[in-house]
Design a protein around this motif. Structure first.
Motif, PDB file in Angstrom:
ATOM      1  N   TYR A   1       0.808  -1.228   0.000  1.00  0.00           N
ATOM      2  CA  TYR A   1       0.000   0.000   0.000  1.00  0.00           C
ATOM      3  C   TYR A   1       0.838   1.273   0.000  1.00  0.00           C
ATOM      4  O   TYR A   1       0.379   2.328  -0.476  1.00  0.00           O
ATOM      5  CB  TYR A   1      -0.962   0.009   1.205  1.00  0.00           C
ATOM      6  CG  TYR A   1      -0.368   0.528   2.496  1.00  0.00           C
ATOM      7  CD1 TYR A   1      -0.474   1.867   2.861  1.00  0.00           C
ATOM      8  CD2 TYR A   1       0.301  -0.323   3.368  1.00  0.00           C
ATOM      9  CE1 TYR A   1       0.065   2.336   4.034  1.00  0.00           C
ATOM     10  CE2 TYR A   1       0.839   0.135   4.545  1.00  0.00           C
ATOM     11  CZ  TYR A   1       0.723   1.478   4.880  1.00  0.00           C
ATOM     12  OH  TYR A   1       1.265   1.941   6.047  1.00  0.00           O
TER      13      TYR A   1
ATOM     14  N   HIS B   1      -7.643   4.657   1.204  1.00  0.00           N
ATOM     15  CA  HIS B   1      -6.221   4.822   0.899  1.00  0.00           C
ATOM     16  C   HIS B   1      -6.018   6.039   0.011  1.00  0.00           C
ATOM     17  O   HIS B   1      -6.781   6.275  -0.928  1.00  0.00           O
ATOM     18  CB  HIS B   1      -5.705   3.562   0.181  1.00  0.00           C
ATOM     19  CG  HIS B   1      -4.298   3.679  -0.327  1.00  0.00           C
ATOM     20  ND1 HIS B   1      -3.988   4.174  -1.579  1.00  0.00           N
ATOM     21  CD2 HIS B   1      -3.115   3.353   0.249  1.00  0.00           C
ATOM     22  CE1 HIS B   1      -2.681   4.149  -1.754  1.00  0.00           C
ATOM     23  NE2 HIS B   1      -2.131   3.652  -0.666  1.00  0.00           N
TER      24      HIS B   1
ATOM     25  N   LYS C   1      -1.418   7.095   5.303  1.00  0.00           N
ATOM     26  CA  LYS C   1      -2.018   6.982   3.976  1.00  0.00           C
ATOM     27  C   LYS C   1      -3.278   6.130   4.016  1.00  0.00           C
ATOM     28  O   LYS C   1      -3.949   5.978   3.004  1.00  0.00           O
ATOM     29  CB  LYS C   1      -1.019   6.362   2.997  1.00  0.00           C
ATOM     30  CG  LYS C   1       0.211   7.223   2.765  1.00  0.00           C
ATOM     31  CD  LYS C   1       1.261   6.506   1.947  1.00  0.00           C
ATOM     32  CE  LYS C   1       0.857   6.380   0.506  1.00  0.00           C
ATOM     33  NZ  LYS C   1       1.952   5.865  -0.345  1.00  0.00           N
ATOM     34  N   THR C   2      -3.568   5.528   5.175  1.00  0.00           N
ATOM     35  CA  THR C   2      -4.727   4.643   5.299  1.00  0.00           C
ATOM     36  C   THR C   2      -5.614   5.089   6.457  1.00  0.00           C
ATOM     37  O   THR C   2      -5.131   5.617   7.460  1.00  0.00           O
ATOM     38  CB  THR C   2      -4.286   3.190   5.541  1.00  0.00           C
ATOM     39  OG1 THR C   2      -3.480   3.130   6.737  1.00  0.00           O
ATOM     40  CG2 THR C   2      -3.493   2.651   4.368  1.00  0.00           C
TER      41      THR C   2
ATOM     42  N   ASP D   1      -7.347   1.276  -2.381  1.00  0.00           N
ATOM     43  CA  ASP D   1      -8.512   1.813  -1.663  1.00  0.00           C
ATOM     44  C   ASP D   1      -9.627   0.758  -1.645  1.00  0.00           C
ATOM     45  O   ASP D   1      -9.920   0.144  -2.677  1.00  0.00           O
ATOM     46  CB  ASP D   1      -9.010   3.078  -2.370  1.00  0.00           C
ATOM     47  CG  ASP D   1     -10.146   3.735  -1.619  1.00  0.00           C
ATOM     48  OD1 ASP D   1      -9.948   4.072  -0.447  1.00  0.00           O
ATOM     49  OD2 ASP D   1     -11.233   3.881  -2.208  1.00  0.00           O
TER      50      ASP D   1
END
Length: 599
Positions: A44, A561, A584-585, A60
């Motif tokens: 990811y 994401h 980022k998540t 995502d």
């Protein structure tokens, strides 16, 4: 249940202990949910995680339901890889030439990553030390270090080039190689399906008859499995060819060395005029010894280093030996690998000339220059027969300067820096950051070069191109820009504000880049670090709590994401949350995830 990463670590240990071991029943590890959490953790953060394949599937939307769906299809033998989306990117250093890149869907990337982890556990201990491409703990720099250490005294180089290696890998031959090590029909069938998935170019489907798509997660290890046979062949060739002389030192050098030692013995016991006479004789003999060849040339040997499909062979022997080695290589590659060795690009180069390997020029120095060093600070020929790596400044670095638009060439051949129109829309801080990153990357890569000082000129071109770009942006002059950003200590840099206060980003000096961390080096293999039984993402998803609204009663939870946190503006609540967490998540419920994409 024992974590899959620990099981794979045990498989890796078994493969290391017994390199001839045959592995069975590996497909069952593809049906364990925890391997997909580790796979997602590995994928990811990559820039390509948000890149779409032939559909909208990206990093995502990852969830436990997605994993369950993958496992259900794999268990029922109904999983079918999606064709990759083919794109063409310019080759480094030569933008006119393009190479094809296959971009899989993210679901296929997840399955490929799980497959890669299993194959790596089996094959990584088997691969030979001469292979450096796409392996944990190895890089371009480890390959170059091997060249620098092992190619000393070589007389010839054979530069290997296989025509379209990745595009011409025979699927049947590759599967045959894998079957020699893995007896698991379902795992091999899955690999075969990925190889035969095909690709879409301009939305037109094409079947794949050979090759591994460059861009696929599992492609590098499949290529290494294929080219491992080449490594084994060269090692067999080496065993046949290598012969060592019974007299490694020439007779002339050995006799002179004995005389010098005897004279040294008598000098320590003599006095007066006799001592002076012996010293004069000692200096003359020592001077003659430093001009006499030391190593006998009767022995022969081969040294070999490979990085992906690029390889180079150093030969202590004759040119005729090199011709025979090249012929044997060509025959093996044609018959066993079903590929073709390029006659035009597979060059036989005298080691006094420069051979090209991984962007460096390689040669063996022949120098009679003597220096003081070692025990007793005696004079030695420290440079004779030593392998040297150097910067190919006049083609590689010049090309980089032209491609990036940093410099232009005058009629007399000299370079002069110019401003870059493509960067004028960026902020001052972003402009200097782009230049610093590019200069660091180049200088860092060529940090092993014996003539690293040549990059001082590149540093000058980059710095004044940066100043000209800033001057063009502000419609000013270089002198005014320097005065504006000068710190009073002789250096200039762009100031910026942080929570800790005001800071300044200086233009990096080329010499400062040499000792920096090497971006091509791989520190460790994340797939086999199993200090914790669960990844952070797995714990967050299995907590069943929305990190945005706090809901605990949702039917399912998904990961939202983003490609880069720095691109978020903080306009929405979810952006504020991600910026605050610097992640980022974000684990969100289905309702919140829908609201994020449909504000």
């Amino acid at each position: 249940m024992q974590p899959t990463t620990e099981i794979l670590a045990r498989i890796r240990g078994n493969s290391l202990a017994n390199k001839d071991e045959i592995f069975t029943r590996l497909y069952r590890y593809m049906l364990r949910p925890d391997i997909y959490f580790v796979a997602y953790q590995n994928l990811y953060a990559n820039n390509g995680a948000a890149t779409k394949g032939v559909n909208n599937d990206t990093a995502d939307g990852f969830s436990e339901a997605k994993i369950a769906n993958i496992i259900r299809k794999l268990s029922a033998d109904s999983y079918r890889p999606t064709p990759v989306r083919r794109s063409h990117i310019a080759k480094k250093g030569n933008p006119k030439k393009k190479r094809p890149l296959g971009i899989p869907t993210f679901t296929d990337k997840l399955v490929q990553e799980a497959l890669r982890m299993i194959l790596e556990a089996v094959y990584e201990p088997v691969f030979l030390p001469v292979s450096h491409g796409f392996r944990p703990g190895k890089s371009c720099h480890t390959a170059l270090k091997s060249v620098k250490l092992e190619f000393n005294g070589a007389r010839w180089f054979v530069e290997g080039d296989i025509k379209g290696c990745f595009d011409n890998i025979s699927h049947e031959v590759l599967i045959g190689f894998i079957r020699n090590k893995i007896k698991d029909a379902r795992l091999i069938k899955l690999i075969y399906r990925f190889l035969k998935a095909g690709y879409l170019e301009d939305w037109k489907y094409h079947m794949t008859y050979s090759g591994c798509p460059q861009g696929g997660v599992v492609s590098p290890i499949l290529a290494n499995i294929y080219l491992h046979e080449l490594d084994k062949f060269v090692m067999r060739l080496k065993a046949e060819y290598d012969t060592y002389s019974r007299e490694p030192v020439t007779t002339e050098y050995r006799l002179l060395s004995n005389e010098v030692q005897m004279l040294s013995y008598y000098i320590g016991r003599a006095e007066g005029a006799e001592r002076e006479r012996l010293l004069t004789e000692y200096r003359a003999k020592r001077k003659l010894m430093l001009k006499t060849p030391c190593t006998a040339q009767t022995g022969k040997c081969i040294k070999y280093v490979r990085y992906a499909d690029d390889f180079i062979i150093a030969v202590k022997g004759s040119k005729a030996d090199c011709q025979r080695i090249k012929g044997r290589l060509s025959e093996f590659i044609a018959q066993s690998l079903k590929m073709e060795l390029s006659d035009e690009k597979t060059l036989i180069t005298h080691s006094g000339q420069r051979a090209r390997f991984l962007g460096y020029d390689v040669r063996v120095r022949r120098s009679g220059l003597v220096r003081r060093g070692g025990p007793g600070h005696k004079t030695k020929r420290t440079l004779n027969g030593v392998c040297e790596l150097s910067v190919p400044f006049h083609d590689k670095i010049h090309d980089v300067s032209f491609v990036k638009g940093v410099a232009e060439q005058k009629k007399d051949g000299t370079l002069f820096p110019v401003h870059r129109v493509s960067l004028l829309h960026l902020t001052d801080l972003e402009i200097i950051s782009v230049y610093n990153a590019e200069l660091r990357g180049i200088c860092n890569y060529y940090g092993m070069a014996g003539d690293f000082y040549k990059l001082c000129y590149l540093g000058y071109l980059m710095e004044y191109s940066c100043l000209k770009t800033l001057a063009a942006k502000h419609k000013s002059s270089i002198s005014k820009i320097k005065a504006k950003f000068k710190d009073g200590k002789g250096r200039w840099g762009v100031p910026y504000e942080t929570k800790a206060g005001s800071k300044r980003r200086y233009f990096v000096k080329y010499a400062e880049c040499k000792g920096a961390a090497n971006p091509t080096d791989i520190v460790s293999d994340a797939a086999f670090v199993h200090r914790y039984s669960r990844t952070t993402l797995e714990e967050r998803l299995k907590a069943h709590v929305c990190e945005l609204c706090g809901a605990t009663d949702s039917e399912s939870y998904e990961i939202h994401h983003v490609n880069k946190v720095k691109n978020l503006k903080g306009k929405y609540k979810w952006e504020i949350a991600m910026i605050a967490k610097h992640r980022k998540t974000l684990v969100v419920c289905k309702k919140c995830h829908y609201a994020i994409h449909h504000p």
